[in-house]
Scaffold this motif. Structure first.
Motif, PDB file in Angstrom:
ATOM      1  N   ASP A  43       0.821  -1.216   0.000  1.00 18.87           N
ATOM      2  CA  ASP A  43       0.000   0.000   0.000  1.00 18.87           C
ATOM      3  C   ASP A  43       0.860   1.273   0.000  1.00 18.87           C
ATOM      4  OD1 ASP A  43      -2.349   1.376  -0.171  1.00 18.87           O
ATOM      5  OD2 ASP A  43      -3.030   0.970   1.866  1.00 18.87           O
ATOM      6  N   THR A  44       2.127   1.155  -0.364  1.00 17.90           N
ATOM      7  CA  THR A  44       3.007   2.333  -0.382  1.00 17.90           C
ATOM      8  C   THR A  44       3.817   2.413  -1.681  1.00 17.90           C
ATOM      9  OG1 THR A  44       4.640   1.048   0.842  1.00 17.90           O
ATOM     10  CG2 THR A  44       3.287   2.571   2.121  1.00 17.90           C
TER      11      THR A  44
ATOM     12  N   MET B   1      -4.178   2.333   3.016  1.00 18.76           N
ATOM     13  CA  MET B   1      -4.256   3.669   3.596  1.00 18.76           C
ATOM     14  C   MET B   1      -5.097   4.572   2.714  1.00 18.76           C
ATOM     15  SD  MET B   1      -0.363   4.118   4.691  1.00 18.76           S
ATOM     16  CE  MET B   1       0.067   3.332   3.153  1.00 18.76           C
ATOM     17  N   LYS B  42      -1.557   9.642   1.252  1.00 25.89           N
ATOM     18  CA  LYS B  42      -1.996   8.404   1.897  1.00 25.89           C
ATOM     19  C   LYS B  42      -1.353   8.253   3.277  1.00 25.89           C
ATOM     20  CE  LYS B  42      -2.159   4.605  -0.558  1.00 25.89           C
ATOM     21  NZ  LYS B  42      -1.597   3.589  -1.488  1.00 25.89           N
ATOM     22  N   LEU B  43      -0.081   8.624   3.356  1.00 29.36           N
ATOM     23  CA  LEU B  43       0.614   8.546   4.643  1.00 29.36           C
ATOM     24  C   LEU B  43       0.245   9.721   5.546  1.00 29.36           C
ATOM     25  CD1 LEU B  43       4.098   7.481   3.244  1.00 29.36           C
ATOM     26  CD2 LEU B  43       2.663   6.089   4.735  1.00 29.36           C
TER      27      LEU B  43
END
Lengths: 163, 291
Positions: A43-44, B1, B42-43
């Motif tokens: 997810d990154t 996320m 997202k982070l």
């Protein structure tokens, strides 16, 4: 926050869906369209488990990380997921080669690996081993089963006979 | 996320994008390829109220030589640099750079303009553009202005662009004959940010001395670093092991990296020196000289 009406064609089927601005493409595919073959790994933007083919600016399908694209950005695009590569019961040559060469261990990265490989071979039908390794740099296999994955792609290309 | 909520706008034209930025003020941000911005959102390292997507704006995607400059449209994707014959034959430093940015899947969406406007000192294009003495074109409601690259980066994630301006083009002076450049990056693994990286662009005189040199360092401070002392030292000198070594030493000395899991300050500085040496050597070779 306003929602957006978008139209996407996924594996040949047209969908008109309403999405929130911040919805990620991978969530549209998995949660709204219920195509759960596309996985979410890191997810990154590192692992490539979520790789799908998305039509680029000139209409060519290109592999992208669907966790790093907004669903609304894909409005008007065509998307191919792992569910869309086989022809009915008949596996795609890349899928068949992964099966034949044991190109998977736990299988989690496999949908992304297959999508990236399908695109790689479309771009370069006779790759060298180096081309395959470079072409799959965006896809990680936590089982570290790279040897057989590379072998499978070369097999699918017909540049290596499986041993 | 999942990113915090924001509003999304797809601009149809550049004028449309500019008026959207104007209307939505400081909380609005331009969305290009999204390969840095979306992970950041997202982070939740950053927040926006509005994203103005310029992905559908036509005419921002080109690589051409015109009027003494290589002009790269801001929305040109990294993959297009990799595929361009012009880049491959005449600007190998840009090919070196594009080829080590993230991975092929990311490069299908990541843009050159985005890489610069994001202003992450660990991004790869800033150092290369410093070596090439590039400038960027910014369009705003009052028209267009050109910003030299060394005045473009202000701080981490911060540039000289006003909130209502959009980076539209990168301009690189067409190199004279006997020019060459290279970008050399050390990374822990493929696709990672650099531990250290160096860009060098060299033009040699007929007699063999360095006529012009540009040296940029990645991840060597809050903004990509122009190794001015090293450039000054090397200009006018014959590029040999001793002079290149001294220039590399000066560049390494100027580097001000921060310690993180990629290495200590001392290690990163030493790598900056070594990589500058390698980039210079390759640049001189490509310029047709020997080092």
């Amino acid at each position: 926050m306003a929602r957006h009406q978008i139209r996407v064609t996924v594996n040949g089927a047209s969908h008109e869906v309403e999405v929130e601005s911040r919805l990620l493409l991978v969530h549209l595919i998995r949660d709204q369209l219920r195509l759960t073959g596309t996985h979410i790994g890191c997810d990154t933007t590192h692992c490539g488990a979520c790789t799908v083919l998305l039509t680029g600016p000139d209409g060519t399908p290109e592999p992208v990380k669907s966790c790093t694209v907004l669903a609304v950005q894909a409005d008007g695009s065509e998307i191919t997921t792992i569910e869309g590569v086989a022809d009915g019961e008949e596996l795609h040559p890349v899928q068949e080669a992964f099966r034949r060469n044991h190109g998977l261990q736990c299988g989690f990265c496999t949908p992304g690996m297959v999508m990236a490989s399908v695109a790689l071979l479309k771009d370069n039908p006779s790759p060298t081993e180096e081309d395959v390794r470079r072409g799959l740099e965006g896809n990680l296999c936590r089982c570290t089963g790279y040897h057989n994955i590379v072998r499978a792609v070369l097999d699918a290309a017909g540049t290596e006979t499986p041993t | 996320m999942i990113p915090a909520a924001f509003e999304y706008h797809r601009a149809a034209t550049l004028a449309d994008a500019l008026s959207l930025l104007e209307r939505h003020g400081d909380g609005a941000k331009v969305l290009a390829g999204g390969q840095s911005l979306l992970p950041l959102l997202k982070l939740r390292l950053g927040m926006v109220t509005d994203l103005v997507d310029i992905g559908a704006v036509e005419g921002l995607d080109y690589i051409k030589e015109e009027g003494g400059f290589l002009r790269i449209g801001a929305m040109t994707r990294e993959v297009e640099l990799e595929r361009s014959d012009l880049i491959r034959s005449k600007y190998p430093i840009l090919l070196d750079t594009a080829a080590v940015i993230a991975d092929p899947l990311v490069r299908n969406r990541a843009t050159v303009g985005g890489n610069l406007a994001h202003a992450d000192p660990a991004n790869d294009h800033p150092a290369t553009m410093i070596a090439l003495a590039a400038s960027v074109v910014a369009k705003g409601p009052k028209g267009e202005r050109t910003i030299p690259i060394e005045q473009f980066f202000k701080d981490v994630f911060s540039t000289a662009l006003a909130p209502n301006e959009i980076l539209t083009e990168i301009r690189i002076p067409v190199p004279s004959p006997r020019s060459g450049g290279a970008y050399v990056k050390l990374e822990r693994k493929v696709g990672d940010f650099a531990i250290a990286a160096a860009a060098a662009q060299v033009t040699l005189r007929q007699s063999g001395e360095v006529d012009r040199v540009g040296i940029g360092l990645t991840d060597a401070g809050k903004v990509a670093l122009k190794a001015g002392e090293a450039e000054k030292y090397l200009t006018g000198k014959k590029p040999d092991a001793a002079t290149l070594g001294e220039a590399a030493r000066l560049a390494g000395q100027a580097a001000a990296p921060t310690a993180d899991r990629r290495g200590s300050v001392q290690y990163k500085r030493e790598m900056a020196r070594v990589l500058t040496m390698r980039a210079l050597r390759k640049a001189v070779e490509r310029a047709g000289g020997r080092a």
